[in-house]
Design a protein around this motif. Structure first.
Motif, PDB file in Angstrom:
ATOM      1  N   MET B   1       0.835  -1.199   0.000  1.00 53.69           N
ATOM      2  CA  MET B   1       0.000   0.000   0.000  1.00 53.69           C
ATOM      3  C   MET B   1       0.879   1.262   0.000  1.00 53.69           C
ATOM      4  SD  MET B   1      -3.015   0.921   2.670  1.00 53.69           S
ATOM      5  CE  MET B   1      -2.135   1.964   3.746  1.00 53.69           C
ATOM      6  N   ALA B   2       0.569   2.057  -0.927  1.00 52.13           N
ATOM      7  CA  ALA B   2       1.370   3.289  -1.013  1.00 52.13           C
ATOM      8  C   ALA B   2       0.880   4.322   0.004  1.00 52.13           C
ATOM      9  CB  ALA B   2       1.268   3.869  -2.404  1.00 52.13           C
ATOM     10  N   ILE B   3       1.867   4.875   0.718  1.00 49.08           N
ATOM     11  CA  ILE B   3       1.470   5.898   1.715  1.00 49.08           C
ATOM     12  C   ILE B   3       1.883   7.266   1.180  1.00 49.08           C
ATOM     13  CG2 ILE B   3       1.803   6.727   4.075  1.00 49.08           C
ATOM     14  CD1 ILE B   3       2.527   3.809   4.767  1.00 49.08           C
ATOM     15  N   LYS B   4       0.948   8.152   1.173  1.00 48.26           N
ATOM     16  CA  LYS B   4       1.246   9.505   0.696  1.00 48.26           C
ATOM     17  C   LYS B   4       1.931  10.302   1.801  1.00 48.26           C
ATOM     18  CE  LYS B   4      -1.845  10.800  -2.996  1.00 48.26           C
ATOM     19  NZ  LYS B   4      -2.954  11.675  -3.383  1.00 48.26           N
ATOM     20  N   ARG B   5       2.917  11.090   1.364  1.00 44.54           N
ATOM     21  CA  ARG B   5       3.570  11.972   2.352  1.00 44.54           C
ATOM     22  C   ARG B   5       2.612  13.072   2.764  1.00 44.54           C
ATOM     23  NH1 ARG B   5       9.563  13.321   0.315  1.00 44.54           N
ATOM     24  NH2 ARG B   5      10.629  11.634   1.378  1.00 44.54           N
ATOM     25  N   LYS B   6       2.542  13.265   4.078  1.00 43.44           N
ATOM     26  CA  LYS B   6       1.630  14.300   4.567  1.00 43.44           C
ATOM     27  C   LYS B   6       2.266  15.685   4.551  1.00 43.44           C
ATOM     28  CE  LYS B   6      -1.523  11.863   7.606  1.00 43.44           C
ATOM     29  NZ  LYS B   6      -1.855  11.641   9.014  1.00 43.44           N
ATOM     30  N   PHE B   7       3.596  15.722   4.762  1.00 38.82           N
ATOM     31  CA  PHE B   7       4.236  17.021   4.964  1.00 38.82           C
ATOM     32  C   PHE B   7       4.993  17.480   3.720  1.00 38.82           C
ATOM     33  CE2 PHE B   7       4.081  14.842   9.030  1.00 38.82           C
ATOM     34  CZ  PHE B   7       3.276  15.703   9.728  1.00 38.82           C
ATOM     35  N   ASP B   8       5.005  18.784   3.578  1.00 42.83           N
ATOM     36  CA  ASP B   8       5.756  19.388   2.488  1.00 42.83           C
ATOM     37  C   ASP B   8       7.242  19.289   2.830  1.00 42.83           C
ATOM     38  OD1 ASP B   8       6.597  20.782   0.389  1.00 42.83           O
ATOM     39  OD2 ASP B   8       5.476  22.600   0.797  1.00 42.83           O
ATOM     40  N   THR B   9       8.064  18.962   1.875  1.00 40.66           N
ATOM     41  CA  THR B   9       9.494  18.770   2.172  1.00 40.66           C
ATOM     42  C   THR B   9      10.282  20.081   2.086  1.00 40.66           C
ATOM     43  OG1 THR B   9       9.795  18.193  -0.128  1.00 40.66           O
ATOM     44  CG2 THR B   9       9.620  16.383   1.441  1.00 40.66           C
ATOM     45  N   LYS B  10       9.653  21.193   1.702  1.00 34.19           N
ATOM     46  CA  LYS B  10      10.377  22.467   1.610  1.00 34.19           C
ATOM     47  C   LYS B  10      10.898  22.897   2.985  1.00 34.19           C
ATOM     48  CE  LYS B  10       8.330  24.796  -2.325  1.00 34.19           C
ATOM     49  NZ  LYS B  10       7.388  25.859  -2.720  1.00 34.19           N
ATOM     50  N   VAL B  11      12.020  23.562   2.963  1.00 37.51           N
ATOM     51  CA  VAL B  11      12.593  24.041   4.224  1.00 37.51           C
ATOM     52  C   VAL B  11      11.748  25.204   4.740  1.00 37.51           C
ATOM     53  CG1 VAL B  11      14.630  25.073   5.274  1.00 37.51           C
ATOM     54  CG2 VAL B  11      14.883  23.395   3.448  1.00 37.51           C
ATOM     55  N   ALA B  12      11.412  25.141   6.011  1.00 36.21           N
ATOM     56  CA  ALA B  12      10.619  26.239   6.590  1.00 36.21           C
ATOM     57  C   ALA B  12      11.535  27.428   6.819  1.00 36.21           C
ATOM     58  CB  ALA B  12      10.008  25.783   7.895  1.00 36.21           C
ATOM     59  N   GLU B  13      11.240  28.587   6.283  1.00 32.25           N
ATOM     60  CA  GLU B  13      12.079  29.783   6.441  1.00 32.25           C
ATOM     61  C   GLU B  13      11.335  30.838   7.236  1.00 32.25           C
ATOM     62  OE1 GLU B  13      13.522  31.298   2.787  1.00 32.25           O
ATOM     63  OE2 GLU B  13      14.798  29.577   2.407  1.00 32.25           O
ATOM     64  N   GLY B  14      11.979  31.280   8.318  1.00 30.72           N
ATOM     65  CA  GLY B  14      11.371  32.362   9.093  1.00 30.72           C
ATOM     66  C   GLY B  14      11.554  33.676   8.359  1.00 30.72           C
ATOM     67  N   ASP B  15      10.740  34.637   8.690  1.00 31.53           N
ATOM     68  CA  ASP B  15      10.884  35.962   8.086  1.00 31.53           C
ATOM     69  C   ASP B  15      11.953  36.727   8.846  1.00 31.53           C
ATOM     70  OD1 ASP B  15      10.656  38.201   6.707  1.00 31.53           O
ATOM     71  OD2 ASP B  15       8.601  38.698   7.279  1.00 31.53           O
ATOM     72  N   MET B  16      13.063  36.991   8.168  1.00 32.38           N
ATOM     73  CA  MET B  16      14.215  37.616   8.827  1.00 32.38           C
ATOM     74  C   MET B  16      14.145  39.148   8.827  1.00 32.38           C
ATOM     75  SD  MET B  16      16.035  34.977   9.561  1.00 32.38           S
ATOM     76  CE  MET B  16      17.799  35.047   9.526  1.00 32.38           C
ATOM     77  N   THR B  17      13.220  39.698   8.098  1.00 32.98           N
ATOM     78  CA  THR B  17      13.220  41.161   7.894  1.00 32.98           C
ATOM     79  C   THR B  17      13.227  41.940   9.214  1.00 32.98           C
ATOM     80  OG1 THR B  17      11.770  40.578   6.076  1.00 32.98           O
ATOM     81  CG2 THR B  17      12.149  42.925   6.446  1.00 32.98           C
ATOM     82  N   ALA B  18      12.355  41.559  10.112  1.00 33.39           N
ATOM     83  CA  ALA B  18      12.243  42.306  11.373  1.00 33.39           C
ATOM     84  C   ALA B  18      13.541  42.213  12.168  1.00 33.39           C
ATOM     85  CB  ALA B  18      11.087  41.759  12.183  1.00 33.39           C
ATOM     86  N   MET B  19      14.139  41.028  12.165  1.00 30.96           N
ATOM     87  CA  MET B  19      15.371  40.865  12.938  1.00 30.96           C
ATOM     88  C   MET B  19      16.508  41.707  12.341  1.00 30.96           C
ATOM     89  SD  MET B  19      17.603  37.519  13.721  1.00 30.96           S
ATOM     90  CE  MET B  19      18.535  37.766  12.248  1.00 30.96           C
ATOM     91  N   ILE B  20      16.608  41.682  11.012  1.00 35.90           N
ATOM     92  CA  ILE B  20      17.665  42.463  10.356  1.00 35.90           C
ATOM     93  C   ILE B  20      17.447  43.956  10.621  1.00 35.90           C
ATOM     94  CG2 ILE B  20      18.654  43.108   8.115  1.00 35.90           C
ATOM     95  CD1 ILE B  20      18.034  40.236   7.221  1.00 35.90           C
ATOM     96  N   ASP B  21      16.208  44.390  10.577  1.00 37.91           N
ATOM     97  CA  ASP B  21      15.912  45.802  10.886  1.00 37.91           C
ATOM     98  C   ASP B  21      16.421  46.163  12.280  1.00 37.91           C
ATOM     99  OD1 ASP B  21      14.747  46.192   8.508  1.00 37.91           O
ATOM    100  OD2 ASP B  21      12.668  46.241   9.233  1.00 37.91           O
ATOM    101  N   MET B  22      16.115  45.304  13.213  1.00 39.53           N
ATOM    102  CA  MET B  22      16.482  45.591  14.600  1.00 39.53           C
ATOM    103  C   MET B  22      18.004  45.598  14.775  1.00 39.53           C
ATOM    104  SD  MET B  22      15.510  43.446  17.940  1.00 39.53           S
ATOM    105  CE  MET B  22      16.964  42.463  17.723  1.00 39.53           C
ATOM    106  N   VAL B  23      18.664  44.629  14.141  1.00 41.81           N
ATOM    107  CA  VAL B  23      20.123  44.558  14.252  1.00 41.81           C
ATOM    108  C   VAL B  23      20.761  45.797  13.633  1.00 41.81           C
ATOM    109  CG1 VAL B  23      22.155  43.269  13.518  1.00 41.81           C
ATOM    110  CG2 VAL B  23      20.192  42.057  14.404  1.00 41.81           C
ATOM    111  N   PHE B  24      20.226  46.245  12.498  1.00 39.36           N
ATOM    112  CA  PHE B  24      20.748  47.476  11.891  1.00 39.36           C
ATOM    113  C   PHE B  24      20.566  48.669  12.826  1.00 39.36           C
ATOM    114  CE2 PHE B  24      20.973  45.687   7.520  1.00 39.36           C
ATOM    115  CZ  PHE B  24      22.233  46.154   7.227  1.00 39.36           C
ATOM    116  N   GLN B  25      19.425  48.725  13.462  1.00 43.79           N
ATOM    117  CA  GLN B  25      19.182  49.838  14.399  1.00 43.79           C
ATOM    118  C   GLN B  25      20.194  49.808  15.539  1.00 43.79           C
ATOM    119  OE1 GLN B  25      15.957  51.767  15.071  1.00 43.79           O
ATOM    120  NE2 GLN B  25      14.604  50.900  13.530  1.00 43.79           N
ATOM    121  N   LEU B  26      20.469  48.604  16.048  1.00 37.81           N
ATOM    122  CA  LEU B  26      21.454  48.469  17.127  1.00 37.81           C
ATOM    123  C   LEU B  26      22.832  48.921  16.646  1.00 37.81           C
ATOM    124  CD1 LEU B  26      20.491  45.067  18.764  1.00 37.81           C
ATOM    125  CD2 LEU B  26      20.610  47.262  19.905  1.00 37.81           C
TER     126      LEU B  26
END
Lengths: 161, 146
Positions: B1-26
């Protein structure tokens, strides 16, 4: 005949940010490590040519000789003005005396006005010397500094016996 | 029996924009506050406090900075000497000024002495400078606002 064109990928072009973030963090660490909180500093200007004879003469006829005596620990024990008046170790009283002498008026030019010669015991701590200089050179009123005496010189050092 | 993959294999990427903004401000914050004019300061020296010690409006011309610590060592740039052995270092400064067409009397000797140093040692330091021809001295203190 209709031609079929492949549509371009609709995926967003993404920059590789990893190396930039690395550099930014390095910069941040550098600035954090080199950052120092320090209080503001200021200077008391003393003009003392060798021999002491080349400066302008004191025209105010208020020569002030300040003798600062210390105990063996280098603490200030007595302030004596002109070998006659003693103020204990109270810089406030010394300032009042200077205010009376100068009338609270600042000299028109820094090189004018009365001159104070400070003669101190060798082991007297430098913080008390600066305290005495502060008391004779002026007073702070709010953000303003009222100048009293601009000319300060030191007597010859008293070598410990 | 073939089992379908439930999860997407793409790498989960967080949104870095806010962090980069803050680091630049610092970074901007620290860059603005960094003070390269304090490079002559010596951490071993704890200056005496004075309510009249206000930062000068203009920097002193031709400064020669001498840091005098509690034990009597004098730090002059990268060199260390005692008050008694300071003369050759002062002479180098005087010669450098002479090469510029100036004299030792044109220089401002900034004395940064530790608050617990013997006052007599500061007097001796001034005397040593006078012997080389220096005339103008600035006794440095830390601002003490009431």
């Amino acid at each position: 005949m209709a031609m079929k064109f492949k549509s371009r990928s609709s995926e967003k072009a993404e920059m590789q940010l990893t190396s930039m973030i690395d550099v930014i963090f390095l910069l941040l660490i550098f600035f954090v490590m080199t950052f120092r909180i320090s209080a503001q500093e200021g200077d008391f200007n003393v003009k003392m040519p060798i021999g002491g004879g080349q400066g302008p003469a004191d025209t105010t006829n208020i020569p002030i000789k300040l003798r600062l005596r210390a105990n063996t620990d280098g603490e200030l024990v007595d302030i004596v003005v002109d070998d006659s008046r003693s103020f204990g170790n109270d810089f406030g009283k010394l300032r009042e005396f200077i205010l009376q002498l100068t009338g609270g008026n600042a000299p028109p030019k820094p090189e004018d006005g009365p001159e104070v010669e400070i003669d101190l015991d060798y082991n007297l701590r430098y913080e008390f010397v600066i305290g005495a200089i502060t008391a004779v050179t002026g007073r702070r009123q709010g953000d303003k500094i009222e100048r009293l005496v601009e000319r300060i010189k030191f007597a010859a050092p008293r070598k410990p016996q | 029996m073939a089992i379908k993959r439930k999860f997407d294999t793409k790498v989960a990427e967080g949104d870095m924009t806010a962090m980069i903004d803050m680091v630049f401000q610092l970074i901007i914050f620290f860059m603005v506050l960094i003070n390269f004019s304090q490079e002559d300061q010596n951490e071993k020296i704890k200056l005496p406090a004075s309510e009249l010690a206000k930062p000068a409006e203009a920097p002193l011309e031709h400064p020669v900075v001498l840091n005098l610590d509690f034990s009597g060592s004098v730090y002059m740039g990268a060199d260390v000497a005692t008050v008694a052995s300071l003369r050759p270092l002062l002479q180098v400064e005087a010669d450098a000024l002479k090469a510029k067409g100036l004299g030792a009397k044109d220089a401002n000797v900034i004395i940064r002495a530790h608050q617990r140093t013997a006052g007599g040692l500061v007097q001796e330091l001034i005397k040593k400078c006078q012997e080389v021809g220096f005339e103008k001295f600035a006794l440095r203190a830390q601002e003490d606002r009431p």
